[in-house]
Design a protein around this motif. Structure first.
Motif, short mmCIF file in Angstrom:
data_model
loop_
_atom_site.label_atom_id
_atom_site.label_comp_id
_atom_site.label_asym_id
_atom_site.label_seq_id
_atom_site.Cartn_x
_atom_site.Cartn_y
_atom_site.Cartn_z
N ARG A 15 0.85 -1.18 0.00
CA ARG A 15 0.00 0.00 0.00
C ARG A 15 0.88 1.23 0.00
O ARG A 15 1.23 1.76 1.06
CB ARG A 15 -0.86 0.02 1.27
CG ARG A 15 -1.96 -0.98 1.26
CD ARG A 15 -2.61 -1.03 2.62
NE ARG A 15 -3.74 -1.94 2.63
CZ ARG A 15 -5.00 -1.55 2.60
NH1 ARG A 15 -5.29 -0.27 2.58
NH2 ARG A 15 -5.96 -2.42 2.61
N PRO A 16 1.24 1.70 -1.18
CA PRO A 16 2.21 2.79 -1.25
C PRO A 16 1.60 4.16 -0.96
O PRO A 16 1.91 5.14 -1.62
CB PRO A 16 2.70 2.72 -2.69
CG PRO A 16 1.57 2.12 -3.42
CD PRO A 16 0.89 1.17 -2.50
N TYR A 17 0.75 4.24 0.05
CA TYR A 17 0.13 5.50 0.43
C TYR A 17 -0.01 5.49 1.93
O TYR A 17 0.08 4.44 2.56
CB TYR A 17 -1.23 5.69 -0.24
CG TYR A 17 -2.10 4.47 -0.20
CD1 TYR A 17 -2.20 3.63 -1.29
CD2 TYR A 17 -2.84 4.16 0.93
CE1 TYR A 17 -2.99 2.51 -1.26
CE2 TYR A 17 -3.64 3.04 0.97
CZ TYR A 17 -3.71 2.22 -0.13
OH TYR A 17 -4.49 1.11 -0.09
N GLY A 18 -0.23 6.65 2.51
CA GLY A 18 -0.38 6.71 3.95
C GLY A 18 -1.65 6.01 4.37
O GLY A 18 -2.72 6.30 3.86
N HIS A 19 -1.54 5.09 5.30
CA HIS A 19 -2.73 4.40 5.75
C HIS A 19 -2.56 4.04 7.21
O HIS A 19 -1.49 4.21 7.78
CB HIS A 19 -3.02 3.16 4.91
CG HIS A 19 -1.94 2.12 4.97
ND1 HIS A 19 -0.75 2.25 4.30
CD2 HIS A 19 -1.87 0.94 5.61
CE1 HIS A 19 0.00 1.19 4.52
NE2 HIS A 19 -0.65 0.38 5.32
#
Lengths: 165, 112
Positions: A36-40
């Protein structure tokens, strides 16, 4: 410039099956991961809110009404609305990335989370967290934010009135 | 009140400072990116135009309150703010990440 998406922060989920539900951040991944290459963040939230308990309810009824259903989910930052509230429930050992690997682990983790949420609800603290956010519309995100803003504004008004008193 | 006369002068200086930020600093334009900049605590100042959607304005202000970042309500609409940024498109909201040579962050939030 303060980081506010930290563990124990109460948030409102804006998208997905649990849109409109309140949740608490257990673990945040600001930089993302390979999958998940996004902030989560990993959140534990309320699937089914506890119902309103009244004075004339019997003990059995109170127990039934105070039940909480919990969910554990990995959510993108842009799908949650952070709030100024926090919830100090220790879920770090229960809600882990590992728990999301298989359905069985997820169910056991959710059950444990449910137990901790119910325990906290019964003490009467964090009342805001366990109350449903009222919103109406098919366009959920906007109406959630709208109802959220309305709630914040009315709280502000109540606070200033209280201050004047 | 002297406020009427003062706003013209300070308005120009805001524009000047913004131009300096555009030239020498880092910024992002647009609602999605400024929320992102607030979430990862990179944003240092938010500027919102006066015709930004009210719900969106409230949301940005709330995020900025959580992040303890100043919000400046630009005295002009999104067309003016776009022009002030030197862009040929409308800008409803922008976030300053690194002011560069400008002193916009030191001077602006105090004026509110």
């Amino acid at each position: 410039m303060v980081k506010f998406l930290k563990p124990n922060k109460a948030v409102i989920v804006l998208q997905g099956r649990f849109a409109g539900r309140k949740a608490v951040i257990v673990r945040s991944f600001d930089e993302g991961t390979r999958d998940r290459p996004y902030g989560h963040c990993l959140v534990a939230g309320i699937g089914k809110y506890p119902k309103k308990v009244i004075r004339k309810d019997s003990a059995k009824k109170t127990a039934k009404k105070s039940r909480v259903k919990a969910f554990i989910k990995l959510v993108n930052y842009s799908h949650i609305m952070p709030t100024r509230y926090t919830l100090d429930v220790d879920l770090k050992d229960v809600v882990t990335l590992d728990a999301l690997q298989s359905r069985d682990k997820k169910v056991t983790a959710a059950k444990e989370t449910k137990a901790r949420f119910e325990e906290r609800f019964k003490t009467g603290k964090n009342r805001w967290f366990f109350s449903k956010l009222r919103y109406d519309s098919n366009v959920i995100r906007l109406s959630l934010i709208k109802s959220w803003v309305k709630q914040e504004k009315s709280e502000e008004r109540v606070q200033t009135v209280g201050g004047l008193q | 009140m002297v406020a009427g006369k003062k706003t013209k002068k300070t308005h120009e200086s805001i524009n000047n400072r913004l131009a300096l930020v555009m030239k020498s600093g880092k910024y992002t334009l647009g609602y999605k990116t400024i929320l992102r900049s607030l979430r990862n605590s990179k944003g240092k100042l938010i500027i919102i135009s006066n015709n930004c959607l009210p719900l969106r304005k409230s949301e940005i202000e709330y995020y900025a309150m959580l992040a303890k970042v100043g919000v400046h309500h630009f005295n002009g609409n999104n067309v003016d703010l776009g022009t002030a940024c030197g862009k040929y498109f409308r800008v409803s909201c922008l976030s300053i990440i690194d002011p560069g040579d400008s002193d916009i962050i030191k001077t602006l939030p105090g004026e509110q």
